[in-house]
Design a protein around this motif. Structure first.
Motif, PDB file in Angstrom:
ATOM      1  N   PHE B 109       0.888  -1.169   0.000  1.00 42.28           N
ATOM      2  CA  PHE B 109       0.000   0.000   0.000  1.00 42.28           C
ATOM      3  C   PHE B 109       0.918   1.209   0.000  1.00 42.28           C
ATOM      4  O   PHE B 109       2.109   1.062  -0.285  1.00 42.28           O
ATOM      5  CB  PHE B 109      -0.956  -0.012   1.207  1.00 42.28           C
ATOM      6  CG  PHE B 109      -0.313  -0.358   2.531  1.00 42.28           C
ATOM      7  CD1 PHE B 109       0.746   0.390   3.034  1.00 42.28           C
ATOM      8  CD2 PHE B 109      -0.756  -1.444   3.276  1.00 42.28           C
ATOM      9  CE1 PHE B 109       1.332   0.076   4.248  1.00 42.28           C
ATOM     10  CE2 PHE B 109      -0.163  -1.769   4.497  1.00 42.28           C
ATOM     11  CZ  PHE B 109       0.885  -1.005   4.974  1.00 42.28           C
ATOM     12  N   GLY B 110       0.411   2.367   0.327  1.00 43.20           N
ATOM     13  CA  GLY B 110       1.267   3.557   0.373  1.00 43.20           C
ATOM     14  C   GLY B 110       2.128   3.535   1.628  1.00 43.20           C
ATOM     15  O   GLY B 110       1.830   4.172   2.632  1.00 43.20           O
ATOM     16  N   THR B 111       3.213   2.757   1.552  1.00 39.42           N
ATOM     17  CA  THR B 111       4.047   2.497   2.735  1.00 39.42           C
ATOM     18  C   THR B 111       4.658   3.771   3.318  1.00 39.42           C
ATOM     19  O   THR B 111       4.827   3.886   4.528  1.00 39.42           O
ATOM     20  CB  THR B 111       5.200   1.552   2.372  1.00 39.42           C
ATOM     21  OG1 THR B 111       5.871   2.096   1.222  1.00 39.42           O
ATOM     22  CG2 THR B 111       4.676   0.154   2.027  1.00 39.42           C
ATOM     23  N   ASP B 112       4.992   4.728   2.430  1.00 40.14           N
ATOM     24  CA  ASP B 112       5.604   5.975   2.903  1.00 40.14           C
ATOM     25  C   ASP B 112       4.645   6.719   3.830  1.00 40.14           C
ATOM     26  O   ASP B 112       5.049   7.274   4.857  1.00 40.14           O
ATOM     27  CB  ASP B 112       6.044   6.861   1.728  1.00 40.14           C
ATOM     28  CG  ASP B 112       4.964   7.031   0.653  1.00 40.14           C
ATOM     29  OD1 ASP B 112       3.925   6.337   0.717  1.00 40.14           O
ATOM     30  OD2 ASP B 112       5.161   7.861  -0.254  1.00 40.14           O
ATOM     31  N   ALA B 113       3.354   6.712   3.467  1.00 40.53           N
ATOM     32  CA  ALA B 113       2.367   7.465   4.250  1.00 40.53           C
ATOM     33  C   ALA B 113       2.080   6.795   5.591  1.00 40.53           C
ATOM     34  O   ALA B 113       1.931   7.465   6.614  1.00 40.53           O
ATOM     35  CB  ALA B 113       1.078   7.614   3.450  1.00 40.53           C
ATOM     36  N   ILE B 114       2.014   5.454   5.597  1.00 40.42           N
ATOM     37  CA  ILE B 114       1.706   4.778   6.866  1.00 40.42           C
ATOM     38  C   ILE B 114       2.910   4.909   7.804  1.00 40.42           C
ATOM     39  O   ILE B 114       2.748   5.139   8.999  1.00 40.42           O
ATOM     40  CB  ILE B 114       1.286   3.303   6.649  1.00 40.42           C
ATOM     41  CG1 ILE B 114       0.314   2.864   7.739  1.00 40.42           C
ATOM     42  CG2 ILE B 114       2.424   2.331   6.626  1.00 40.42           C
ATOM     43  CD1 ILE B 114      -1.113   2.912   7.379  1.00 40.42           C
ATOM     44  N   ASP B 115       4.131   4.802   7.256  1.00 42.10           N
ATOM     45  CA  ASP B 115       5.315   4.972   8.101  1.00 42.10           C
ATOM     46  C   ASP B 115       5.343   6.378   8.713  1.00 42.10           C
ATOM     47  O   ASP B 115       5.630   6.546   9.892  1.00 42.10           O
ATOM     48  CB  ASP B 115       6.598   4.747   7.287  1.00 42.10           C
ATOM     49  CG  ASP B 115       7.249   3.414   7.615  1.00 42.10           C
ATOM     50  OD1 ASP B 115       6.520   2.404   7.644  1.00 42.10           O
ATOM     51  OD2 ASP B 115       8.474   3.395   7.836  1.00 42.10           O
ATOM     52  N   GLN B 116       5.051   7.375   7.867  1.00 40.68           N
ATOM     53  CA  GLN B 116       5.079   8.758   8.346  1.00 40.68           C
ATOM     54  C   GLN B 116       4.047   8.963   9.462  1.00 40.68           C
ATOM     55  O   GLN B 116       4.305   9.658  10.437  1.00 40.68           O
ATOM     56  CB  GLN B 116       4.813   9.726   7.187  1.00 40.68           C
ATOM     57  CG  GLN B 116       5.020  11.188   7.555  1.00 40.68           C
ATOM     58  CD  GLN B 116       6.435  11.473   8.038  1.00 40.68           C
ATOM     59  OE1 GLN B 116       7.414  11.065   7.399  1.00 40.68           O
ATOM     60  NE2 GLN B 116       6.557  12.120   9.183  1.00 40.68           N
ATOM     61  N   SER B 117       2.883   8.316   9.316  1.00 43.50           N
ATOM     62  CA  SER B 117       1.845   8.503  10.334  1.00 43.50           C
ATOM     63  C   SER B 117       2.287   7.920  11.679  1.00 43.50           C
ATOM     64  O   SER B 117       2.001   8.490  12.733  1.00 43.50           O
ATOM     65  CB  SER B 117       0.516   7.903   9.871  1.00 43.50           C
ATOM     66  OG  SER B 117       0.546   6.494   9.924  1.00 43.50           O
ATOM     67  N   TYR B 118       3.006   6.791  11.639  1.00 42.78           N
ATOM     68  CA  TYR B 118       3.491   6.213  12.897  1.00 42.78           C
ATOM     69  C   TYR B 118       4.587   7.084  13.515  1.00 42.78           C
ATOM     70  O   TYR B 118       4.635   7.263  14.732  1.00 42.78           O
ATOM     71  CB  TYR B 118       4.013   4.783  12.676  1.00 42.78           C
ATOM     72  CG  TYR B 118       2.937   3.792  12.304  1.00 42.78           C
ATOM     73  CD1 TYR B 118       1.608   4.025  12.644  1.00 42.78           C
ATOM     74  CD2 TYR B 118       3.241   2.624  11.624  1.00 42.78           C
ATOM     75  CE1 TYR B 118       0.609   3.116  12.297  1.00 42.78           C
ATOM     76  CE2 TYR B 118       2.247   1.705  11.281  1.00 42.78           C
ATOM     77  CZ  TYR B 118       0.930   1.958  11.619  1.00 42.78           C
ATOM     78  OH  TYR B 118      -0.038   1.067  11.286  1.00 42.78           O
ATOM     79  N   VAL B 119       5.451   7.619  12.652  1.00 41.19           N
ATOM     80  CA  VAL B 119       6.495   8.523  13.157  1.00 41.19           C
ATOM     81  C   VAL B 119       5.834   9.749  13.800  1.00 41.19           C
ATOM     82  O   VAL B 119       6.191  10.154  14.911  1.00 41.19           O
ATOM     83  CB  VAL B 119       7.454   8.959  12.017  1.00 41.19           C
ATOM     84  CG1 VAL B 119       8.349  10.114  12.464  1.00 41.19           C
ATOM     85  CG2 VAL B 119       8.308   7.772  11.574  1.00 41.19           C
ATOM     86  N   ASP B 120       4.846  10.315  13.102  1.00 43.51           N
ATOM     87  CA  ASP B 120       4.174  11.521  13.614  1.00 43.51           C
ATOM     88  C   ASP B 120       3.520  11.255  14.970  1.00 43.51           C
ATOM     89  O   ASP B 120       3.685  12.028  15.912  1.00 43.51           O
ATOM     90  CB  ASP B 120       3.094  11.992  12.628  1.00 43.51           C
ATOM     91  CG  ASP B 120       3.700  12.642  11.392  1.00 43.51           C
ATOM     92  OD1 ASP B 120       4.909  12.949  11.423  1.00 43.51           O
ATOM     93  OD2 ASP B 120       2.964  12.840  10.406  1.00 43.51           O
ATOM     94  N   VAL B 121       2.780  10.152  15.068  1.00 41.97           N
ATOM     95  CA  VAL B 121       1.983   9.904  16.264  1.00 41.97           C
ATOM     96  C   VAL B 121       2.827   9.341  17.417  1.00 41.97           C
ATOM     97  O   VAL B 121       2.756   9.817  18.536  1.00 41.97           O
ATOM     98  CB  VAL B 121       0.809   8.949  15.944  1.00 41.97           C
ATOM     99  CG1 VAL B 121       0.077   8.538  17.220  1.00 41.97           C
ATOM    100  CG2 VAL B 121      -0.159   9.619  14.969  1.00 41.97           C
ATOM    101  N   PHE B 122       3.663   8.331  17.106  1.00 41.12           N
ATOM    102  CA  PHE B 122       4.368   7.645  18.190  1.00 41.12           C
ATOM    103  C   PHE B 122       5.709   8.289  18.559  1.00 41.12           C
ATOM    104  O   PHE B 122       6.099   8.272  19.710  1.00 41.12           O
ATOM    105  CB  PHE B 122       4.582   6.171  17.839  1.00 41.12           C
ATOM    106  CG  PHE B 122       3.304   5.399  17.711  1.00 41.12           C
ATOM    107  CD1 PHE B 122       2.378   5.382  18.745  1.00 41.12           C
ATOM    108  CD2 PHE B 122       2.997   4.702  16.551  1.00 41.12           C
ATOM    109  CE1 PHE B 122       1.184   4.684  18.645  1.00 41.12           C
ATOM    110  CE2 PHE B 122       1.805   4.003  16.432  1.00 41.12           C
ATOM    111  CZ  PHE B 122       0.894   4.003  17.480  1.00 41.12           C
TER     112      PHE B 122
END
Lengths: 84, 403
Positions: B109-122
């Protein structure tokens, strides 16, 4: 804080739609400025960050009642007032 | 029933071998290795290499507002789709948008976006993710964005089958044309594997090569992951002929099967059935096939298994057919792999050049086919097949020939 918010929001709209802030007035039609509901969401998020508040907003529902920049300013201001 | 013929009139691509389909093919013929050190903060990853894209265009022509909603998989897909449309000579307004669609295969899937969301939140402790995380992540994003960028209003959807996604996308697109739902279909695959999350997960599987990808070589130690996309213009033969298009090749056969066995370990029967089904659909015999672009991942399991499957289907013709794994050069781009590999098959038929399996050092008795080691070979062929045998036991094979 009211005018401060108004100026901030107009600046944010100007950035989002790539136009000059002084070309945006309360009477400007959102459709003419090519502003969609996602621009409203982005602006609400920026406002949340700027004032460190959380605004409970369903963008799609809110969008239905907005026609002009003035409508948007009033809505965001009332949301901010309700959350501070 | 008389089936509608489907031809390819345009190709576009970007991966570790180049920023256009032509550049990718030129690199394949030269046997270039796209594997290089990873160029982002790899944190605690043990793996340090991958096949990252090169020559991303300085001006990608993507609208700024649209760009905010796009993962890298969508960006690469739109770039590749535009290139393919240019080569096909199709201009918006000059074809029926309601008879035109898009199918792009994506393995993750859009791996860049899901990774960024985890970095942002966690990690960054932000209150929320980026506003466009949902549309960036969704695996149908590339198909949707290709349709938006090119104005395609017919059948548009994503497909997914791990490492066979590209071939399943081509096959779904051919079906739309064969069924009469569309005359023009943009089809291919896209993937961003070189992102922390997916790399960390692949490390756990312990199938990644330490430094070099060596398919079919006795000293192979696994796959090298890559990023990339390839999108092609598929058209009904009649549509292409009526507008005087340059037809690059014809998709003459499709073969599908599933192992229905193990989620990661392949069977011989499943891949063999997919190849057999493809030959039957094309109404050809195995000895008419001149080149097999192998799935060839360079894992112990795949390469021996695929060799056995090819021997089972091809019989004595297995000793005459040219085989290669171009993954040795562009890496395993998961859902994009088989799409990139169709560039190899089409050009092999057009130019009479078999691209090599590079990094080959030592024969493996269990992989005893002619794998075109290290150097491209001149060989006039009429038909090539492209194998894709994915995790999940989902198998898809495509045959291409001269128009």
């Amino acid at each position: 804080m009211s005018n401060d918010i108004e100026t901030s929001i107009i600046a944010m709209i100007a950035t989002a739609v790539e136009t000059d802030a002084d070309k945006i007035t309360r009477d400007s039609e959102l459709a003419e400025l090519d502003i969609d509901s996602l621009v409203l969401t982005e602006i609400v998020m920026e406002i949340e960050d700027k004032y460190d508040i959380e605004i409970d907003l369903n963008t799609a529902e809110a969008w239905e009642s907005l026609k002009t920049v003035g409508d948007m300013l009033d809505m965001v201001k009332s949301l901010v007032a309700a959350n501070t | 029933m008389n089936q509608r013929r489907v031809v390819i009139t345009g190709m576009g691509g970007i991966c570790a071998l180049g920023g256009t389909a032509d550049a990718i093919w030129a690199s394949m013929k030269e046997g270039r290795d796209g594997c290089r050190p990873l160029e982002f903060d790899t944190r605690d990853l043990k793996i340090g290499v991958g096949c990252g894209i090169i020559d991303y265009p300085e001006h990608d022509g993507i609208d700024k507002r649209q760009g905010l909603t796009m993962s890298g998989i969508s960006r690469m897909s739109v770039i590749a789709a535009r290139e393919a449309m240019d080569q096909a000579g199709l201009t918006p307004g000059e074809f029926d948008p309601h008879r035109s669609g898009a199918v792009v295969g994506v393995g993750i899937f859009g791996t860049d976006a899901i990774d960024q969301s985890y970095v942002d939140v966690f990690l960054e402790k932000k209150k929320r993710t980026n506003i466009f995380t949902v549309p960036r992540v969704m695996p149908s994003g590339p198909s949707g964005h290709v349709s938006i960028a090119l104005g395609l209003q017919g059948p548009v959807f994503g497909v997914t089958s791990a490492c066979a996604s590209g071939n399943h996308a081509f096959i779904s697109a051919v079906d739309q044309i064969r069924l009469g739902r569309a005359d023009v279909m943009l089809a291919g695959g896209a993937e961003l594997s070189l992102v922390y999350g997916p790399l960390k997960a692949w490390e756990s599987l312990r199938v990644l090569a330490r430094a070099v990808c060596r398919p079919f070589s006795a000293d192979r130690d696994g796959l090298v992951l890559g990023d990339g996309a390839t999108v092609m213009v598929l058209e009904s033969y009649e549509h292409a002929r009526a507008r005087g298009a340059n037809m690059l090749a014809e998709i003459i056969g499709l073969g599908l099967s599933a192992d229905a066995s193990d989620i990661v370990n392949p069977t011989v029967e499943g891949p063999a059935a997919a190849m057999r089904n493809c030959l039957a659909d094309a109404k050809i015999s195995a000895d008419q096939v001149g080149y097999i672009n192998a799935h060839g991942t360079a894992t112990q399991a795949n390469d021996q298994n695929e060799t056995a499957a090819i021997r089972q289907v091809f019989g004595s013709a297995a000793d005459k057919v040219s085989v290669s794994s171009t993954k040795s050069m562009h890496g395993h781009c998961l859902g994009a792999s088989s799409a990139i590999e169709l560039i190899a098959c089409i050009n092999a038929v057009r130019e009479g050049v078999i691209p090599p399996t590079i990094n080959y050092t030592t024969p493996d008795p269990q992989c005893d086919l002619d794998v075109t080691p290290n150097v491209a070979r001149d060989r006039k062929i009429d038909i090539a097949i492209s194998n894709a045998f994915a995790f999940g036991g989902t198998n898809a094979v495509i045959a291409v020939g001269r128009v």
